[in-house]
Design an enzyme around this catalytic site. Structure first.
Site, short mmCIF file in Angstrom:
data_model
loop_
_atom_site.label_atom_id
_atom_site.label_comp_id
_atom_site.label_asym_id
_atom_site.label_seq_id
_atom_site.Cartn_x
_atom_site.Cartn_y
_atom_site.Cartn_z
N ASP A 1 -3.47 1.62 2.02
CA ASP A 1 -4.02 0.28 2.30
C ASP A 1 -5.27 0.37 3.18
O ASP A 1 -6.28 -0.27 2.91
CB ASP A 1 -2.97 -0.59 3.03
CG ASP A 1 -1.94 -1.17 2.07
OD1 ASP A 1 -2.26 -1.34 0.88
OD2 ASP A 1 -0.81 -1.43 2.52
N LYS B 1 8.14 -0.90 3.42
CA LYS B 1 7.08 0.05 3.77
C LYS B 1 7.48 0.92 4.97
O LYS B 1 6.98 2.03 5.12
CB LYS B 1 5.77 -0.68 4.04
CG LYS B 1 5.11 -1.21 2.78
CD LYS B 1 3.75 -1.81 3.08
CE LYS B 1 3.09 -2.32 1.80
NZ LYS B 1 1.72 -2.80 2.03
P1 NAP Z 1 2.67 -9.80 7.63
O1 NAP Z 1 3.11 -8.39 7.88
O2 NAP Z 1 3.69 -10.86 7.44
O3 NAP Z 1 1.69 -10.22 8.84
C1 NAP Z 1 1.08 -11.47 8.88
C2 NAP Z 1 0.30 -11.65 10.18
O4 NAP Z 1 -0.34 -12.91 10.11
C3 NAP Z 1 1.17 -11.66 11.43
O5 NAP Z 1 0.41 -11.18 12.52
C4 NAP Z 1 1.47 -13.16 11.59
O6 NAP Z 1 1.71 -13.57 12.92
C5 NAP Z 1 0.13 -13.75 11.18
N1 NAP Z 1 0.24 -15.11 10.69
C6 NAP Z 1 1.03 -15.56 9.68
N2 NAP Z 1 0.85 -16.88 9.50
C7 NAP Z 1 -0.06 -17.29 10.43
C8 NAP Z 1 -0.63 -18.54 10.75
N3 NAP Z 1 -0.34 -19.66 10.07
N4 NAP Z 1 -1.52 -18.58 11.78
C9 NAP Z 1 -1.81 -17.46 12.47
N5 NAP Z 1 -1.31 -16.24 12.21
C10 NAP Z 1 -0.44 -16.15 11.20
O7 NAP Z 1 1.75 -9.87 6.32
P2 NAP Z 1 0.78 -8.73 5.74
O8 NAP Z 1 1.53 -7.90 4.78
O9 NAP Z 1 0.09 -8.08 6.88
O10 NAP Z 1 -0.24 -9.60 4.87
C11 NAP Z 1 -1.21 -10.43 5.48
C12 NAP Z 1 -2.20 -10.92 4.41
O11 NAP Z 1 -2.93 -9.81 3.90
C13 NAP Z 1 -1.52 -11.59 3.20
O12 NAP Z 1 -2.30 -12.67 2.79
C14 NAP Z 1 -1.54 -10.51 2.14
O13 NAP Z 1 -1.60 -11.03 0.82
C15 NAP Z 1 -2.85 -9.80 2.48
N6 NAP Z 1 -2.85 -8.41 2.02
C16 NAP Z 1 -3.86 -8.04 1.21
C17 NAP Z 1 -3.92 -6.72 0.77
C18 NAP Z 1 -5.06 -6.33 -0.13
O14 NAP Z 1 -4.95 -5.28 -0.77
N7 NAP Z 1 -6.13 -7.09 -0.17
C19 NAP Z 1 -2.94 -5.80 1.15
C20 NAP Z 1 -1.91 -6.22 2.01
C21 NAP Z 1 -1.88 -7.55 2.43
P3 NAP Z 1 3.19 -13.64 13.56
O15 NAP Z 1 3.50 -12.22 13.96
O16 NAP Z 1 3.01 -14.56 14.70
O17 NAP Z 1 4.09 -14.16 12.46
#
Ligand code: NAP
Length: 300
Positions: free
Chosen positions: A107, A71
């Protein structure tokens, strides 16, 4: 279909792309409107990214979606980028028009539409955002651009949270970065009332809380990021996770009487917005919703 020279392609690039709901959702919409378009998934290795992007332009694709991990990496290969995508710093949709590549991020607006569908407006809201990754960035910028009053970013990695707060500077929203641990510790002051310590308390009781971490995707290993019993009664609880749709956070929040919104609304609306960008035609939302519901069921 194979020999039809009028057929145009769209698709998704990422790596790895094991399973995507997008082909089912977009192809159902193309079909119902009789559009000569198809949506295909392309796993692309990092070293082939530039070639793949240029190849899609050369082959006359209508556009494509971009997922993890490209992205941000795709941006240098684009001709222009929409201001919201620029502020987010990430692109999930590329439109190809007259050979030019135009980058967008749907998004954030997808999340805003999911709120609006439930008659919720971002303006003047105090938001508590859990996480500071890609989805959190898109949602935070979209909320700030639409007049949210404050966004408290709760993270386990304060530096990442501060980076996101820096992105929001200049968008007219108050920000605060707090440690996630503070939200589950019964000894902590959760909502700021009298100048309590930085990184310890959220500035105002939240109107909306949004889980933008993957916590909730694996119910068997569930941890709680926030005490639901601490939330103000009017607080709306959103989870960006869409598999499962009812995460433990949403189950507990609903049981406590909160309005809850799962991640499927954002998924649907970011796709509908990209559909409009690819085709110039309003997305058949209910067709896409049904296709998404079936694909989500089959994927559980
Ligand atoms: P990402 O870029 O990997 O970011 C994940 C975030 O969550 C980071 O801030 C990470 O912290 C934190 N995190 C991960 N595991 C954790 C834990 N066990 N405890 C506390 N914090 C934690 O992922 P993303 O793309 O933003 O996606 C995040 C979620 O949103 C996923 O479940 C994804 O499926 C969902 N999502 C949904 C949509 C939709 O259309 N509904 C779109 C995009 C994403 P650190 O920096 O400390 O690792």
């Amino acid at each position: 279909m194979v020999n039809d020279s009028r057929l145009k392609l769209t698709g998704l690039i990422g790596y790895p792309v094991k399973y995507s709901l997008s082909p089912a959702i977009y192809n159902a919409a193309f079909e119902v409107l009789g559009l000569n378009l198809r949506y295909v998934v392309f796993p692309v290795q990092r070293e082939a990214l530039e070639e793949a992007v240029k190849g899609m332009a050369a082959l006359g694709f209508a556009g494509f979606n971009v997922t993890i991990p490209y992205k941000e990496a795709v941006i240098p290969f684009l001709d222009s980028i929409h201001p919201e995508a620029e502020q987010i710093g990430a692109v999930n949709t590329v439109v190809i028009s007259n050979g030019k590549l135009l980058g967008y991020n749907t998004d954030g607006v997808g999340f805003i539409r999911a709120l609006e569908e439930r008659d919720i407006r971002a303006a003047e809201k105090n938001v508590l955002l859990l996480g500071a990754g890609g989805a959190a960035k898109a949602v935070a910028v979209a909320l700030a651009r639409r007049g949210a009053a404050s966004i408290a970013i709760a993270v386990r990695n304060l530096d990442r949270g501060k980076k996101l707060a820096g992105k929001l500077a200049g968008l007219g929203v108050q920000t605060r970065v707090v440690h996630l641990e503070a939200l589950v510790d019964p000894g902590e002051v959760l909502w700021h009332t009298n100048g309590a310590g930085e990184e310890k308390a959220v500035p105002a009781p939240p109107d909306i809380i949004i889980n933008a971490t993957p916590v909730g995707m694996t119910p068997e290993r569930e941890t709680e990021l926030i005490r639901v019993d601490s939330l103000p009664p009017h607080c709306i609880v959103c989870d960006l996770v869409y598999g499962p749709r009812r995460t433990l956070l949403l189950q507990k929040s609903a049981a406590a009487g909160h309005k809850v919104i799962d991640g499927s609304g954002m998924l649907l609306h970011q796709g509908a917005e990209a559909f409009f960008l690819f085709t110039g035609v309003q997305a058949p939302l209910e067709v896409m919703r049904r296709a998404m519901d079936v694909a989500l069921c089959n994927n559980m």
